[in-house]
Design an enzyme around this catalytic site. Structure first.
Site, PDB file in Angstrom:
ATOM      1  N   HIS A  72       8.508  -4.988   2.435  1.00 28.01           N
ATOM      2  CA  HIS A  72       8.873  -6.343   2.008  1.00 28.01           C
ATOM      3  C   HIS A  72      10.009  -6.927   2.848  1.00 28.01           C
ATOM      4  CE1 HIS A  72      11.955  -4.275  -0.630  1.00 28.01           C
ATOM      5  NE2 HIS A  72      12.668  -5.314  -0.248  1.00 28.01           N
ATOM      6  N   ASP A  76       5.211   0.080   0.010  1.00 31.15           N
ATOM      7  CA  ASP A  76       6.370  -0.713   0.445  1.00 31.15           C
ATOM      8  C   ASP A  76       7.149  -0.014   1.556  1.00 31.15           C
ATOM      9  OD1 ASP A  76       7.975  -2.914   0.559  1.00 31.15           O
ATOM     10  OD2 ASP A  76       9.213  -2.373  -1.159  1.00 31.15           O
ATOM     11  N   SER A  84      17.720  -3.141   0.933  1.00 30.76           N
ATOM     12  CA  SER A  84      16.352  -2.627   0.973  1.00 30.76           C
ATOM     13  C   SER A  84      16.044  -1.989   2.322  1.00 30.76           C
ATOM     14  CB  SER A  84      15.360  -3.759   0.709  1.00 30.76           C
ATOM     15  OG  SER A  84      15.450  -4.229  -0.611  1.00 30.76           O
TER      16      SER A  84
END
Length: 403
Positions: A48, A78, A155
């Site tokens: 993402h 992901d 992230s």
């Protein structure tokens, strides 16, 4: 660890690509973190973080910034692998294990939190084996829950144990909650990344050992010999000049091998080393006799030629971008998916389905990738009149040979 940033092109209205007004698209800044897994510039991050980013930018600790190429990804997990090109080796993160983690164990998180580079936070492991639903179609499985401060921009960054070893890849926070964040365990993440890289390698070249290894991702014993001189029980020690201990390291060692290249593989047999010379083969493009160019023409409906180095340099100078290349559309097949979406001769194709199209080799790899074969709706990026736009093509079943 590296910082990742770039702009995403976001559709502001539900209008289709063809005839879309200038207000139908807008640019959104994105940021995240990545970890270097190979000194040649291969980096793992969350998918993402790089999803929909046409120009992925990676900044190193010394503040040098490079344009990155998306190598492979697994949306459902992901995770993504990207690569930057530079002239010296990068330091690689020290890997730990997530098999022996304990609740209450102290951990550290590093990342690009809210754009504050190299932010370090501390916490403990709050729980293990958490399943975290995202939406109706995606759910994270078997995550580490931690109290370390993880924020937007973290992230893709590492979760470390007190010895500085990576034990996970930070992935999500609980909106509205404090000291609740989640991390993909490192063993789980690297098993997924190994599969991604092996799949990528199979599309590029074949060493003839792909189906001979034991099924355990962390084992390098030969399970069956096939038609090679290898024997069951042989343990692979190195490939080329890269020592390998597991399938992950073997996949990395094979990344730059090209068809026709000879490379030495050392194995241990009955306690003694033995060297074999492997010649990388050229995987069959497809089993139907269709050339890649024909497949692109029949399935997508375009013919294209790569931009010259000078044209790419002028384009980047004019737009302030760092594209590595592009494919100028030279002709369209009437009624094709590309034609229905309003693509025109002269448009520069920058990417298809999250992959760059900097060269014809890139385009060949894309149309043969299983991910493209499984999806009916495919995103594409083009450059037209100094503006980057995107749309979606509805692809029918792959064509068979008509020769």
């Amino acid at each position: 660890m590296v910082n990742i940033h770039g702009q995403k092109t976001v559709r502001a209205t539900a209008a289709g690509f063809a005839g879309a007004s200038p207000d139908s698209f807008r640019q959104v800044n994105g940021m995240g973190t990545g970890v270097v897994i190979d000194p040649r510039g291969y980096i793992v991050t969350n998918f993402h973080v790089v999803e929909d980013v046409a120009d992925i930018r990676v900044t190193l600790k010394d503040e040098r910034t490079f344009s990155a190429e998306l190598i492979a990804y697994r949306k459902q997990d992901d995770l993504a692998v990207i690569k930057i090109s530079l002239n010296e080796p990068l330091p690689v993160i020290d890997r730990g294990s997530s098999d022996d983690l304990m609740v209450g164990e102290p951990v550290l998180a590093i990342g690009n939190a809210y754009g504050y580079e190299n932010t370090l936070t501390q916490g403990i492991i709050s729980a293990l084996h958490r399943d975290v639903p995202v939406n109706e179609t995606q759910e994270y499985r078997n995550l580490i829950q931690t109290s370390a401060g993880i924020n937007p921009g973290n992230s893709g960054g590492p979760l470390l144990n007190i010895e500085g070893q990576m034990i996970g890849i930070n992935v999500a926070v609980r909106v509205g909650a404090q000291q609740i964040a989640f991390t993909i365990p490192v063993d789980q993440a690297l098993a997924t990344v190994t599969n991604m890289i092996e799949e990528y390698n199979r599309k590029r070249s074949s060493l003839g050992i792909e189906g001979l290894l034991a099924t355990d991702p962390m084992s390098l014993e030969i399970a069956s010999a096939g038609s090679t001189d290898l024997q069951p029980g042989d343990r692979i020690v190195s490939l080329g000049d890269q020592p390998v201990q597991d399938r992950f390291e073997l996949a990395l060692a094979a990344l730059d091998v090209r068809p026709g290249q000879s490379i030495t593989m050392r194995v241990e047999r009955a306690g003694s080393p033995k060297d074999f010379t492997l010649v990388a083969g050229n995987p069959s493009i497809n089993g139907r006799g269709v050339t890649p160019a024909e497949l692109v023409w029949e399935w997508i409906g375009i013919r294209a030629e790569p931009l010259s180095v000078t044209a790419v340099r002028r384009m980047n100078s004019r737009l302030g971008t760092s594209y590595k290349g592009g494919l100028r559309i030279t002709s369209l097949r009437s009624g094709s998916p590309a034609a229905r979406q309003g693509i025109e001769p002269g448009d520069v194709l920058l990417g298809i389905h999250e992959w760059r199209t900097a060269s014809l080799d890139d385009l060949e790899m894309i149309v043969e990738h299983p991910e493209l074969q499984r999806t009916a709706e495919t995103k594409f990026y083009i450059l037209r009149s100094n503006r980057t736009l995107y749309g979606f093509m509805q692809l029918a079943n792959r064509p068979v040979s008509h020769r």
